[in-house]
Design a protein around this motif. Structure first.
Motif, PDB file in Angstrom:
ATOM      1  N   UNK A  89       5.063   9.949   5.772  1.00  0.00           N
ATOM      2  CA  UNK A  89       5.285  10.862   6.894  1.00  0.00           C
ATOM      3  C   UNK A  89       5.260  10.089   8.211  1.00  0.00           C
ATOM      4  N   UNK A  90       5.433  10.820   9.289  1.00  0.00           N
ATOM      5  CA  UNK A  90       5.540  10.183  10.595  1.00  0.00           C
ATOM      6  C   UNK A  90       4.266   9.443  10.992  1.00  0.00           C
ATOM      7  N   UNK A  91       3.097   9.987  10.666  1.00  0.00           N
ATOM      8  CA  UNK A  91       1.839   9.344  11.061  1.00  0.00           C
ATOM      9  C   UNK A  91       0.828   9.261   9.926  1.00  0.00           C
ATOM     10  N   UNK A  92       1.272   9.420   8.686  1.00  0.00           N
ATOM     11  CA  UNK A  92       0.329   9.365   7.565  1.00  0.00           C
ATOM     12  C   UNK A  92       1.070   9.035   6.274  1.00  0.00           C
ATOM     13  N   UNK A  93       0.291   8.564   5.299  1.00  0.00           N
ATOM     14  CA  UNK A  93       0.792   8.260   3.962  1.00  0.00           C
ATOM     15  C   UNK A  93      -0.028   9.086   2.978  1.00  0.00           C
ATOM     16  N   UNK A  94       0.644   9.934   2.173  1.00  0.00           N
ATOM     17  CA  UNK A  94      -0.016  10.889   1.297  1.00  0.00           C
ATOM     18  C   UNK A  94       0.180  10.516  -0.161  1.00  0.00           C
ATOM     19  N   UNK A  95      -0.828  10.822  -0.969  1.00  0.00           N
ATOM     20  CA  UNK A  95      -0.721  10.721  -2.415  1.00  0.00           C
ATOM     21  C   UNK A  95      -0.968  12.114  -2.987  1.00  0.00           C
ATOM     22  N   UNK A  96       0.031  12.666  -3.685  1.00  0.00           N
ATOM     23  CA  UNK A  96      -0.034  14.007  -4.244  1.00  0.00           C
ATOM     24  C   UNK A  96       0.113  13.946  -5.751  1.00  0.00           C
ATOM     25  N   UNK A  97      -0.478  14.928  -6.424  1.00  0.00           N
ATOM     26  CA  UNK A  97      -0.332  14.987  -7.872  1.00  0.00           C
ATOM     27  C   UNK A  97       0.943  15.741  -8.241  1.00  0.00           C
ATOM     28  N   UNK A  98       1.078  16.032  -9.536  1.00  0.00           N
ATOM     29  CA  UNK A  98       2.296  16.652 -10.045  1.00  0.00           C
ATOM     30  C   UNK A  98       2.509  18.070  -9.513  1.00  0.00           C
ATOM     31  N   UNK A  99       1.432  18.748  -9.086  1.00  0.00           N
ATOM     32  CA  UNK A  99       1.512  20.121  -8.587  1.00  0.00           C
ATOM     33  C   UNK A  99       1.390  20.184  -7.073  1.00  0.00           C
ATOM     34  N   UNK A 100       1.654  19.079  -6.391  1.00  0.00           N
ATOM     35  CA  UNK A 100       1.631  18.984  -4.928  1.00  0.00           C
ATOM     36  C   UNK A 100       0.250  19.256  -4.344  1.00  0.00           C
ATOM     37  N   UNK A 101      -0.780  18.822  -5.046  1.00  0.00           N
ATOM     38  CA  UNK A 101      -2.141  18.895  -4.512  1.00  0.00           C
ATOM     39  C   UNK A 101      -2.514  17.535  -3.936  1.00  0.00           C
ATOM     40  N   UNK A 102      -3.101  17.538  -2.761  1.00  0.00           N
ATOM     41  CA  UNK A 102      -3.425  16.283  -2.065  1.00  0.00           C
ATOM     42  C   UNK A 102      -4.595  15.579  -2.744  1.00  0.00           C
ATOM     43  N   UNK A 103      -4.415  14.279  -2.980  1.00  0.00           N
ATOM     44  CA  UNK A 103      -5.475  13.451  -3.570  1.00  0.00           C
ATOM     45  C   UNK A 103      -6.136  12.614  -2.488  1.00  0.00           C
ATOM     46  N   UNK A 144      -3.981   7.182   7.610  1.00  0.00           N
ATOM     47  CA  UNK A 144      -3.231   7.248   8.862  1.00  0.00           C
ATOM     48  C   UNK A 144      -2.495   5.931   9.084  1.00  0.00           C
ATOM     49  N   UNK A 145      -1.236   6.026   9.521  1.00  0.00           N
ATOM     50  CA  UNK A 145      -0.429   4.846   9.821  1.00  0.00           C
ATOM     51  C   UNK A 145       0.146   4.992  11.219  1.00  0.00           C
ATOM     52  N   UNK A 146       0.772   3.924  11.683  1.00  0.00           N
ATOM     53  CA  UNK A 146       1.391   3.961  13.011  1.00  0.00           C
ATOM     54  C   UNK A 146       2.603   4.891  12.991  1.00  0.00           C
ATOM     55  N   UNK A 147       2.971   5.386  14.145  1.00  0.00           N
ATOM     56  CA  UNK A 147       4.090   6.312  14.247  1.00  0.00           C
ATOM     57  C   UNK A 147       5.419   5.591  14.058  1.00  0.00           C
ATOM     58  N   UNK A 180       7.949  -4.605  12.335  1.00  0.00           N
ATOM     59  CA  UNK A 180       6.599  -4.813  11.830  1.00  0.00           C
ATOM     60  C   UNK A 180       6.524  -4.314  10.390  1.00  0.00           C
ATOM     61  N   UNK A 181       5.743  -5.019   9.557  1.00  0.00           N
ATOM     62  CA  UNK A 181       5.571  -4.647   8.155  1.00  0.00           C
ATOM     63  C   UNK A 181       4.080  -4.528   7.874  1.00  0.00           C
ATOM     64  N   UNK A 182       3.695  -3.387   7.297  1.00  0.00           N
ATOM     65  CA  UNK A 182       2.302  -3.162   6.911  1.00  0.00           C
ATOM     66  C   UNK A 182       2.173  -3.239   5.392  1.00  0.00           C
ATOM     67  N   UNK A 183       1.121  -3.880   4.935  1.00  0.00           N
ATOM     68  CA  UNK A 183       0.829  -3.984   3.518  1.00  0.00           C
ATOM     69  C   UNK A 183      -0.395  -3.127   3.220  1.00  0.00           C
ATOM     70  N   UNK A 184      -0.241  -2.145   2.310  1.00  0.00           N
ATOM     71  CA  UNK A 184      -1.318  -1.218   1.958  1.00  0.00           C
ATOM     72  C   UNK A 184      -1.531  -1.288   0.454  1.00  0.00           C
ATOM     73  N   UNK A 237     -11.382   4.328  -7.046  1.00  0.00           N
ATOM     74  CA  UNK A 237     -11.966   5.107  -5.953  1.00  0.00           C
ATOM     75  C   UNK A 237     -11.008   6.153  -5.384  1.00  0.00           C
ATOM     76  N   UNK A 238      -9.736   6.146  -5.803  1.00  0.00           N
ATOM     77  CA  UNK A 238      -8.723   7.073  -5.296  1.00  0.00           C
ATOM     78  C   UNK A 238      -8.616   7.025  -3.770  1.00  0.00           C
ATOM     79  N   UNK A 239      -8.539   5.819  -3.238  1.00  0.00           N
ATOM     80  CA  UNK A 239      -8.408   5.659  -1.787  1.00  0.00           C
ATOM     81  C   UNK A 239      -7.419   4.532  -1.518  1.00  0.00           C
ATOM     82  N   UNK A 240      -6.871   4.540  -0.286  1.00  0.00           N
ATOM     83  CA  UNK A 240      -6.034   3.452   0.184  1.00  0.00           C
ATOM     84  C   UNK A 240      -6.918   2.430   0.903  1.00  0.00           C
ATOM     85  N   UNK A 241      -6.652   1.169   0.631  1.00  0.00           N
ATOM     86  CA  UNK A 241      -7.343   0.140   1.393  1.00  0.00           C
ATOM     87  C   UNK A 241      -6.794   0.110   2.816  1.00  0.00           C
ATOM     88  N   UNK A 242      -7.544  -0.530   3.709  1.00  0.00           N
ATOM     89  CA  UNK A 242      -7.086  -0.623   5.094  1.00  0.00           C
ATOM     90  C   UNK A 242      -5.782  -1.410   5.153  1.00  0.00           C
TER      91      UNK A 242
END
Length: 428
Positions: A53-67, A71-74, A95-99, A105-110
């Motif tokens: 998305x414009x200011x975030x990166x989401x991880x969703x399951x098969x039923x569109x539930x947020x896991x 937050x990322x740059x715009x 610019x290139x970001x590596x995530x 832990x079901x989380x994104x690293x910095x």
């Protein structure tokens, strides 16, 4: 079949193409939630959605539930994800970001910004920005095209610039239109193709350092600028500003054009013989590769940005294969069935012969009962006709005689009336 789409307002919609309905929605409306891309990622043999998305990166399951989300740059331009869960987000400001995603832990690293000077060869140029990015099949090389600069290839593992093309002579001399590459892709392991603002496709060889184009192919069949290029089944699909899809063969010979979209196409997907597109005219359209007509179009009320297929869980598929399903017989034919994931012609069950015999016996019994009923009805009719044949004819004759008598009576009455009402001619 189900498809997931994303629009400019930030809404994700899960659509059932058979019912032509929106099954489920996710998201909030707002500029900061604008959806740019929908990716799929496998975690423990299960597919999930990775939404940029414009200011975030989401991880969703098969039923569109947020896991989880981060937050990322715009103003991100594009994102890629490899099998090791390495996520690369490319921005328009070069610019290139590596995530990295952690399964446990079901989380994104910095996010880490790749600050190598090789990744920013045009830092001092304010009017140059990234227009598109493409990743190679082995997910190690990244092709980046610019506005006002030649395309470049970066090695994601070594984090350095691996290849950069040379400017064509006429590009720098053209004062009306600056050198502008809209989109590019990897043709194979040794060459790349780039679409320019001059409606040409330039092919470069990666092995030659700072090389000029090996060849150029004119795309004059399109009256407007081509913005996207995709490859499917050894054919090239190019989409211009009007939303027209131009199909080229492997040797870049023009095959035909598909029309039907009012406005620019933002994303495209392929499946078997069909093409799926989303555009700013708010329609999800399905095209047949060979047929000219549009089999399906659905209005989704918002300007669409991204599209992807609905991913199914692999565990559910394995459970369905292990379920035993007994064959049934309808109208003397074998009904469709599956048994332990085996093919139909290899299935041999011991009770099939008995089922066929019972079915034949039931058929014979039904036929015999029908014959008996027909014979009985015929006998009853014959008896009735023989007994009542004469009185029937007599009744018919009597009715005819009565009708004739009535007619004669009516005629006689009419004559009498005429004689009574006849004036006396002798009287004056």
């Amino acid at each position: 079949m189900q498809i997931i789409t994303g629009d400019e307002t930030g809404l994700l919609k899960l659509i059932d193409l058979d019912k032509k309905e929106v099954i489920k929605k996710y998201g909030e409306q707002g500029k900061e939630f604008k959806i740019i891309q929908i990716l799929t990622i496998k975690i423990a043999d299960i597919c999930f959605f990775l939404v940029l998305r414009e200011q975030s990166l989401l991880l969703l399951d098969n039923e569109l539930n947020e896991i989880t989300q981060i937050a990322i740059d715009s103003s991100p331009l594009k994102g890629f994800c490899n099998s090791n869960h390495d996520i690369y987000v490319i921005y328009a400001n070069r610019k290139i970001n590596h995530i990295k995603y952690d399964e446990d832990q079901n989380i994104f690293f910095e996010q880490e910004t790749i600050n190598s000077k090789d990744f920013l060869p045009l830092t001092n140029c304010k009017d140059k920005y990234v227009t598109s990015a493409a990743i190679s099949n082995d997910q190690q090389l990244l092709l980046v095209t610019y506005f006002g600069a030649p395309p470049s290839i970066f090695n994601l593992q070594q984090k350095k610039l691996q290849w950069q093309s040379r400017n064509v002579k006429n590009d720098e001399l053209d004062l009306q239109v600056k050198m502008h590459d809209y989109d590019g892709l990897f043709l194979d392991d040794y060459s790349v193709g780039v679409i320019t603002t001059h409606q040409t496709l330039r092919i470069y060889n990666i092995l030659e350092q700072k090389s000029q184009p090996l060849s150029e192919h004119s795309l004059k069949q399109s009256k407007t600028k081509i913005k996207l290029i995709r490859v499917y089944n050894e054919k090239y699909y190019m989409i211009n500003e009007r939303g027209e899809i131009l199909i080229y063969q492997k040797d870049f010979k023009f095959e035909r054009m598909i029309k039907g979209t009012f406005g620019a196409v933002r994303d495209i997907a392929f499946n078997k013989e069909y093409i799926y597109t989303v555009s700013i005219d708010r329609f999800l359209r399905v095209y047949h590769i060979e047929n000219v007509r549009i089999p399906l179009s659905i209005n989704l009320s918002q300007r669409l940005q991204a599209i992807n297929f609905h991913c199914a869980e692999y565990k559910d598929i394995e459970i369905e294969k292990k379920q035993e399903k007994i064959w049934t017989i309808q109208n003397g034919k074998e009904a469709k069935a599956r048994f332990a994931g085996m093919r139909r012609h290899t299935i041999k069950l011991p009770y099939l012969d008995k089922m066929f015999e019972n079915h034949k016996l039931n058929k014979q019994k039904k036929e015999q009962q029908k014959l008996k009923q027909e014979e009985q009805s015929i006998e009853i009719k014959q008896e009735y006709d023989e007994d009542d044949q004469q009185p029937k004819f007599k009744n018919i004759e009597n009715r005819k005689i009565q009708k004739l008598k009535q007619k004669k009576k009516i005629l006689g009455l009419k004559k009498q009336k005429l004689l009574v009402n006849k004036p006396n001619r002798n009287m004056k």
